[in-house]
Design a protein around this motif. Structure first.
Motif, PDB file in Angstrom:
ATOM      1  N   THR A 157      -8.708  58.592 -11.057  1.00 57.28           N
ATOM      2  CA  THR A 157      -9.554  58.767  -9.912  1.00 57.28           C
ATOM      3  C   THR A 157     -10.853  57.998 -10.360  1.00 57.28           C
ATOM      4  O   THR A 157     -11.620  57.370  -9.797  1.00 57.28           O
ATOM      5  CB  THR A 157     -10.046  60.290 -10.247  1.00 57.28           C
ATOM      6  OG1 THR A 157      -9.007  61.188  -9.687  1.00 57.28           O
ATOM      7  CG2 THR A 157     -11.275  60.559  -9.142  1.00 57.28           C
ATOM      8  N   GLU A 158     -11.203  58.126 -11.867  1.00 59.63           N
ATOM      9  CA  GLU A 158     -12.214  57.099 -12.413  1.00 59.63           C
ATOM     10  C   GLU A 158     -11.936  55.863 -12.195  1.00 59.63           C
ATOM     11  O   GLU A 158     -12.836  55.051 -11.931  1.00 59.63           O
ATOM     12  CB  GLU A 158     -12.351  57.585 -14.091  1.00 59.63           C
ATOM     13  CG  GLU A 158     -13.532  56.842 -14.675  1.00 59.63           C
ATOM     14  CD  GLU A 158     -13.756  57.418 -16.019  1.00 59.63           C
ATOM     15  OE1 GLU A 158     -14.783  58.056 -16.320  1.00 59.63           O
ATOM     16  OE2 GLU A 158     -13.169  56.629 -17.076  1.00 59.63           O
ATOM     17  N   ASP A 159     -10.996  55.388 -12.464  1.00 61.49           N
ATOM     18  CA  ASP A 159     -10.654  53.826 -12.184  1.00 61.49           C
ATOM     19  C   ASP A 159     -10.842  53.442 -10.722  1.00 61.49           C
ATOM     20  O   ASP A 159     -11.407  52.476 -10.580  1.00 61.49           O
ATOM     21  CB  ASP A 159      -8.997  53.659 -12.466  1.00 61.49           C
ATOM     22  CG  ASP A 159      -8.987  53.763 -14.121  1.00 61.49           C
ATOM     23  OD1 ASP A 159      -9.514  53.499 -14.697  1.00 61.49           O
ATOM     24  OD2 ASP A 159      -7.581  53.733 -14.312  1.00 61.49           O
ATOM     25  N   ASP A 167     -19.452  57.383  -8.090  1.00 58.17           N
ATOM     26  CA  ASP A 167     -19.546  58.340  -9.009  1.00 58.17           C
ATOM     27  C   ASP A 167     -18.928  59.453  -9.078  1.00 58.17           C
ATOM     28  O   ASP A 167     -18.771  60.288  -9.753  1.00 58.17           O
ATOM     29  CB  ASP A 167     -21.021  58.737  -9.229  1.00 58.17           C
ATOM     30  CG  ASP A 167     -21.617  59.659  -8.060  1.00 58.17           C
ATOM     31  OD1 ASP A 167     -20.726  59.631  -7.011  1.00 58.17           O
ATOM     32  OD2 ASP A 167     -22.894  59.673  -8.035  1.00 58.17           O
ATOM     33  N   ARG A 169     -15.629  61.679  -9.797  1.00 55.14           N
ATOM     34  CA  ARG A 169     -14.888  61.787 -10.821  1.00 55.14           C
ATOM     35  C   ARG A 169     -14.097  63.182 -10.839  1.00 55.14           C
ATOM     36  O   ARG A 169     -14.353  63.956 -10.065  1.00 55.14           O
ATOM     37  CB  ARG A 169     -15.433  62.021 -12.064  1.00 55.14           C
ATOM     38  CG  ARG A 169     -16.476  60.956 -12.767  1.00 55.14           C
ATOM     39  CD  ARG A 169     -15.637  59.673 -13.031  1.00 55.14           C
ATOM     40  NE  ARG A 169     -16.552  58.485 -13.737  1.00 55.14           N
ATOM     41  CZ  ARG A 169     -17.113  57.512 -12.764  1.00 55.14           C
ATOM     42  NH1 ARG A 169     -16.819  57.711 -11.482  1.00 55.14           N
ATOM     43  NH2 ARG A 169     -17.690  56.721 -13.389  1.00 55.14           N
TER      44      ARG A 169
END
Length: 213
Positions: A157-159, A167, A169
């Motif tokens: 999800t962050e990638d 932003d 996460r």
């Protein structure tokens, strides 16, 4: 039934689905992602697979004679995680490209439908439900497999968000589950002494003990 693993998975899945189905992903589908060798569309498909695969493996064949592994053991046994040309990483890229190949509309439709079916299904599956991960040949209890998917949600999800300059996460509950699994995998792979060094005496960390993926 509700369990900590199922709750953490559900939270992570909802955020991942919202991100993958966003207009940002559709607009950037063919652009490079932050992961070398993967487009935004392929990375979105890789993230989506942590929803899709749960249904695929629940409906797929079970290796009846296999001894189930834990989520920690699942990751501790992986090899070639830092080698872009390893069979592990080339397999990830190939499966992601295959899932992305029908295009964003098809992926979104498949993902949304699967997520809706899993909402009820995961509440009905018994505590001793097992599944076999076909491409790796490992069998896990359902809750243990969902813990591995929390790792995937937390990381990817962050990638994907970074690829979109977003932003978004994974939820804290999902990230906490991921950290628990990865630290446990590091302990199995390197031993508690090396993990202790990695946490408190980095100058003595000769094995990069906390790097699991």
């Amino acid at each position: 039934m509700s369990t900590p693993a199922r709750d953490a998975y559900a939270c992570g899945a909802d955020v991942a689905v919202e991100l993958v189905t966003s207009d940002q992903v559709s607009a950037a589908w063919d652009e490079p992602s932050v992961l070398p060798g993967m487009s935004v569309g392929e990375l979105a498909a890789h993230l989506a697979r942590s929803v899709l695969q749960v249904e695929w493996y629940l409906d797929g064949p079970l290796d009846q004679g296999a001894s189930p592994v834990t989520a920690e053991g699942y990751y501790a046994d992986l090899s070639g995680t830092s080698d872009m040309s390893s069979s592990l990483n080339t397999g990830v890229r190939a499966r992601s490209a295959q899932t992305a190949s029908p295009g964003v509309t098809a992926l979104v439709e498949q993902l949304v439908g699967t997520r809706e079916r899993l909402r009820g299904r995961l509440g009905r599956e018994p505590a001793d439900r097992r599944l076999t991960v076909r491409h790796q040949g490992r069998t896990l209890l359902l809750d243990e497999y969902l813990r591995t998917r929390c790792v995937e949600f937390a990381v990817h999800t962050e990638d994907l968000a970074l690829s979109l300059r977003s932003d978004v996460r994974a939820p804290s509950q999902t990230v906490a589950a991921a950290v628990e699994v990865l630290v446990g995998a590091a302990r199995l792979r390197h031993g508690d002494g090396e993990v202790l060094h990695a946490l408190t005496r980095r100058e003595r960390d000769t094995t990069d003990a906390l790097r699991v993926l």
